[in-house]
Design an enzyme around this catalytic site. Structure first.
Site, short mmCIF file in Angstrom:
data_model
loop_
_atom_site.label_atom_id
_atom_site.label_comp_id
_atom_site.label_asym_id
_atom_site.label_seq_id
_atom_site.Cartn_x
_atom_site.Cartn_y
_atom_site.Cartn_z
N VAL A 137 0.92 -1.23 -0.16
CA VAL A 137 0.17 -0.06 -0.06
C VAL A 137 0.77 1.35 0.11
O VAL A 137 0.62 2.35 -0.77
CB VAL A 137 -0.90 0.11 1.13
CG1 VAL A 137 -1.79 1.42 1.45
CG2 VAL A 137 -1.83 -1.14 1.03
N CYS A 148 -10.68 -2.22 2.90
CA CYS A 148 -10.58 -2.29 1.42
C CYS A 148 -11.87 -2.91 1.09
O CYS A 148 -12.60 -2.51 0.21
CB CYS A 148 -9.78 -3.16 0.71
SG CYS A 148 -9.27 -4.90 1.70
N LYS A 195 -15.37 -6.62 10.40
CA LYS A 195 -15.28 -5.14 9.73
C LYS A 195 -16.08 -4.73 8.93
O LYS A 195 -16.67 -3.58 8.86
CB LYS A 195 -13.90 -5.31 9.27
CG LYS A 195 -12.71 -5.05 10.22
CD LYS A 195 -11.36 -5.11 9.44
CE LYS A 195 -10.46 -6.15 9.68
NZ LYS A 195 -9.23 -6.15 8.92
N HIS A 233 -10.35 -6.83 -5.43
CA HIS A 233 -11.40 -7.69 -5.00
C HIS A 233 -12.66 -7.77 -5.75
O HIS A 233 -12.92 -6.73 -6.40
CB HIS A 233 -11.54 -7.15 -3.45
CG HIS A 233 -10.73 -7.10 -2.41
ND1 HIS A 233 -9.40 -7.80 -2.64
CD2 HIS A 233 -10.41 -6.43 -1.25
CE1 HIS A 233 -8.79 -7.60 -1.39
NE2 HIS A 233 -9.52 -6.82 -0.68
#
Lengths: 357, 357
Positions: free
Chosen positions: A15, A129, A220, A254
């Site tokens: 990242v 993310c 999350k 993703h």
């Protein structure tokens, strides 16, 4: 528009390197940059706008004179150093989970809840993310029709576990093709007890398990989505969210299969299409007749969230499916962090309240 | 228990080769076998119980004297030759979609609806792979608690598209590792207009698109599940099913993320565990504390459906998640077909009603 001294913490990571790239391409005026990481990678050279910078070990004093610090070096590093940075007058945009559930810390996807930035006290959290691309795909629908229930299954890329996880997956892939044994050491979770083959395999575990049978990644998605979409309330029942998160052998980007119920039962696919098409940061890729739908390999390196496969549940009016894909290292991490900084700048909020420079 | 003359149609394919293996390991008494395929592969040698057999081209007369014909050579071959086989006194177990929605043809997963075999008129249809493992994981729960809504996302293996799709995926994987271009020719759907890279990528398309935005694979999951679980009614509203099907770069064994509502709201995870543990053909793999959950690589070559990640939706009582994995070529195809034949034999139904031998 001011000029800023910027520090990147975790500058050598998957990242971090992309934060540097996003910063270089950003509208922010950068007066200076400081590349910070652990002692292990200190001394590494990193380029920013054609100039070489030497990575330094992160210490509390690294943040003297810094206006903006972008953190992506793991939760423990953020917990240790983010308060030190704020103490020295640096606004922190933190890409770890360290402060996301802190009621004093805004959790922000700028296109969705930029207004939450107004309340920041020095630290702003970047969501996970998988949460970011889901709220990016659902917010235009929520604005138009209201949202009830969300049921999501993710198919996440290995880069969410860092550069080493990408390398492990590629090495395992070569080993499987060659008929050699694989020796998993990182995935599914570097810090967990067991490691499994990820190449040519699916692992329904991302992050560690909670006592209730959900993984922390699933936890999350549930609570971050509520905090972002329900005015900061991580336990709001205004929308219901439940999730299954899995890792697939894809390096970057993703995919998410999202099922959702809207409040306004007159909602149509055409209306949803229009809402997504008009939403900043989303790109509609939905033309089944021409086999157009979002794919991970097409999203790599892009900042947008790609949305397709929008269709109604044929037996439950007001319920729909969609399929979204986004680069988990960009909109899911580095780009969203730099974008938060751009919004702070535009909103005249890029300072630590009460700190006198 | 009688002895049978058996024909395998599509003997050289990914499913056909496994039908031969399952037949060799079966309790059925096999008097003779005949290996049938297209003219293209006629002449190939195939072993059955240590003996060589030469593959012959399928013709109507191939079925003279045959008692049992297992078909897996594509829908058009089944449409052409299954009626010819029945006319000659052979019971057909058909692994294609040719007859699945025919109200005269039972669609059977033996552990779930063996009683439907009683009404067969010569042809029995084997359901689609993704449907089979879903009903295998849900039937014990339906028996105990009743079932309402089902929302499934599949992560399917490439072998569902045949041996050539496996080869294409492995070749593409090597090309990507080597930095070479890929030239997709088969996946996502051999007969569709466009082909995409499957290696290190996810494709949210299996089978062709219908006009309503669903793929035909998703349509199959909806209507086959109803036909199997709702006494033959492919349009029953007793349970509601909706699906998103995707293909992941895994050679063999499909994964499914299944969300479901039960009718008896007192259902518990422990009760669901017990029901799955006691259900013939299911194996419970659900121990999050020890990172035990179903994975495709562990299911390859096994006949069972593996079930794990059972947990309640924390905000909607009576709703749950589970994750199932099964070898799509075995329980999803070859084993289920041979198992149907075993059940026909045990139930004294392995004959064409009205046909005089």
């Amino acid at each position: 528009m001011s000029e800023y001294n910027v520090a990147i913490v975790g500058a050598t990571g998957a990242v971090g390197t992309r934060m540097i790239q996003m910063l270089a391409e950003s509208s922010l005026k950068v007066k200076s940059v400081k590349m910070l990481a652990s002692a292990r990678t200190a001394g590494t050279k990193i380029k920013f706008k054609g100039q070489d910078y030497t990575v330094e070990e992160t210490t509390p004093n690294s943040f003297e004179g810094i206006d903006l610090a972008l953190f992506s070096a793991g939760g423990s590093v953020s917990k240790q150093f983010a308060p030190e940075a704020v103490k020295r007058g640096a606004v922190v945009v933190d890409n770890t989970s360290a402060f996301r559930m802190d009621p004093e810390v805004p959790l922000v996807v700028p296109e969705v809840n930029a207004e939450a930035l107004n309340a920041h006290k020095g630290i702003i959290a970047n969501p996970n993310c998988s949460t970011i691309q889901m709220v990016m795909s659902l917010e235009p629908i929520r604005e138009r029709y209201g949202l009830g229930r969300i049921i999501v299954t993710t198919l996440q890329a290995v880069s969410g576990a860092g550069n080493r996880a990408i390398q492990e997956t590629m090495d395992q892939s070569q080993a499987v093709i060659d008929g050699n044994p694989v020796n998993p050491e990182i995935l599914p979770v570097a810090g967990d007890k067991k490691h499994y083959q990820q190449a040519f395999n699916v692992l329904p575990q991302i992050d560690v398990f909670e006592d209730d049978g959900y993984t922390h990644e699933e936890w999350k998605m549930i609570h971050e989505t509520k905090k972002i979409m329900c005015e900061g309330d991580m336990n709001s029942d205004a929308i219901q969210v439940t999730a299954t998160c899995s890792r697939v052998p894809v390096p970057i980007a993703h995919s998410e299969s999202v099922y959702f119920e809207v409040l306004d039962k007159s909602a149509t696919v055409e209306g949803i299409h229009e809402a997504i098409r008009n939403f900043d940061g989303d790109i509609l890729e939905d033309d089944p007749a021409n086999q157009i739908y979002p794919q991970p390999i097409n999203a790599v390196g892009k900042r947008e969230t790609f949305v397709g496969r929008v269709r109604p549940d044929l037996e439950n009016k007001g319920s729909f499916h969609l399929w979204n894909v986004s680069d988990n290292l960009l909109k899911g991490a580095a780009w969203n962090s730099v974008e938060i900084a751009e919004y702070l700048d535009k909103m005249d909020l890029l300072y630590v309240p009460g700190f006198i420079k």
